[in-house]
Design an enzyme around this catalytic site. Structure first.
Site, PDB file in Angstrom:
ATOM      1  CE  LYS A  54     -35.405  21.236  34.325  1.00 52.30           C
ATOM      2  NZ  LYS A  54     -34.820  21.735  35.684  1.00 52.30           N
ATOM      3  CD  GLN A  98     -32.477  21.940  37.172  1.00 49.40           C
ATOM      4  OE1 GLN A  98     -32.963  22.123  36.615  1.00 49.40           O
ATOM      5  NE2 GLN A  98     -32.461  20.758  38.557  1.00 49.40           N
ATOM      6  CG  ASP A 121     -39.078  26.365  38.330  1.00 54.53           C
ATOM      7  OD1 ASP A 121     -38.897  25.438  37.841  1.00 54.53           O
ATOM      8  OD2 ASP A 121     -37.556  26.227  38.445  1.00 54.53           O
TER       9      ASP A 121
HETATM   10  N1  GUN Z   1     -34.760  20.479  40.573  1.00 60.03           N
HETATM   11  C1  GUN Z   1     -35.829  19.466  40.538  1.00 60.03           C
HETATM   12  N2  GUN Z   1     -36.407  19.990  39.708  1.00 60.03           N
HETATM   13  C2  GUN Z   1     -36.966  21.183  40.336  1.00 60.03           C
HETATM   14  C3  GUN Z   1     -37.752  22.464  39.422  1.00 60.03           C
HETATM   15  O1  GUN Z   1     -38.647  21.480  39.250  1.00 60.03           O
HETATM   16  N3  GUN Z   1     -37.616  22.996  38.915  1.00 60.03           N
HETATM   17  C4  GUN Z   1     -35.866  23.260  39.691  1.00 60.03           C
HETATM   18  N4  GUN Z   1     -35.931  24.815  38.908  1.00 60.03           N
HETATM   19  N5  GUN Z   1     -35.033  22.676  40.089  1.00 60.03           N
HETATM   20  C5  GUN Z   1     -34.998  21.699  40.375  1.00 60.03           C
END
Ligand code: GUN
Length: 295
Positions: A54, A98, A121
């Site tokens: 990311k 996350q 998100d």
């Molecule tokens: N963990 C796995 N996929 C995601 C996601 O799309 N967003 C977040 N915040 N955590 C994750």
């Protein structure tokens, strides 16, 4: 006949290039550099890989990227303090915490603390609710990526039978809402669904988001259907190694489906591209300027 393979990697590169072009315009015309902060609590190896990717993609798109790492022992108040600081930071337009979080941290309380305007998100209940009633909202990245691939492949989705296998808050439920907004006839199937193979076989669009390796079999799929595999499962392979597989038995289903996303290289790359796109959307809404259109 073998299905067409939907190349999520190639598509995600196009989306990322569009985002980078938008960022360039925002910097030059509005003196606005969109900023994304990612908060990682603990040392889960898969999460570390996601967060690194990311970060790299955010910088590559010309945006500001901030990475905040807290130890696995971090307390709820410490995570909340970070979220509150980011809520107040005018250079940050997107906040992603996350998941999963360590068990001493209440996930819902943390998601609830994120400013809905910065919730790239799309997990905050304000955004979930706004999406459900058709108001402008931040939409979860994975379902957004799936819809983009479906529209690119099929065009108008109106009237098609869509079956979503999985009812998670992150994928299944928002996915169903997005398909409904595209005028699909939507079924959400899950672990208690009766006659799951039959339900799946009625789908023109089949979305697998359950987290069970190769669960969807070849004879569960309608000939010619479009199959989107959201699963990312690590399974043992030869010589003590591991490999990634989806929720769909790819080898079997590709002989029946009209089109299918591979794992890896399907939905996964689209999720990050949509996160960047959401950050630009959030930055423009916060700054109250129109989002640059790239044709
Ligand atoms: N963990 C796995 N996929 C995601 C996601 O799309 N967003 C977040 N915040 N955590 C994750």
């Amino acid at each position: 006949m073998s299905a067409d393979i939907i190349d999520g990697k190639a598509f995600s590169e196009k989306v990322k290039a569009r985002v980078a072009a938008q960022v360039e315009i925002l910097k030059n015309q509005s003196n606005l550099t969109p900023g994304l902060a990612v908060v990682l609590v603990g040392e889960d190896p898969a999460s570390q890989v996601y967060v690194r990717n990311k970060n790299r993609s955010t910088v590559a798109a010309g945006m500001k990227s901030e990475e905040i790492k807290l130890p696995a022992s971090a307390l709820q108040e410490e995570v909340l303090a970070v979220v509150n600081r980011l809520n107040e930071d005018p250079t940050i337009h997107g906040i992603l915490v996350q998941l999963p979080l360590p068990e001493q941290v209440d996930e819902m309380a943390i998601l609830d603390a994120i400013d809905p305007a910065k919730d790239v998100d799309g997990f905050h209940v304000v955004n979930t609710g706004r999406q459900a009633v058709g108001l402008p909202a931040m939409v979860p990245c994975t379902p957004l990526g799936c819809i983009m691939m479906l529209k690119d492949r099929i065009g108008d989705l109106s009237g098609l039978n869509a079956v979503v296998v999985g009812r998670s808050n992150i994928v299944g439920k928002p996915m169903a809402n997005l398909l409904l907004a595209e005028n699909c006839t939507v079924t959400i199937a899950h672990s208690r669904t009766r006659n799951l193979p039959e339900v799946c076989k009625a789908a023109d669009i089949l979305i697998a988001a359950v987290g069970r390796p190769k669960m969807i079999e070849g004879d569960w799929v309608k000939p010619g259907a479009t199959v989107i595999d959201v699963g990312i499962n690590r399974i043992p392979a030869e010589e003590g190694k591991t490999r990634l597989v989806g929720d769909v038995d790819f080898a079997a289903v590709k002989e029946v489906a009209g089109a299918i996303t591979p794992v890896p290289g399907g939905v996964g790359p689209m999720t990050i591209a949509c996160l960047l796109a959401n950050t630009v959307t959030a930055a423009c809404r916060i700054a109250e300027i129109e989002e640059p259109r790239i044709t």
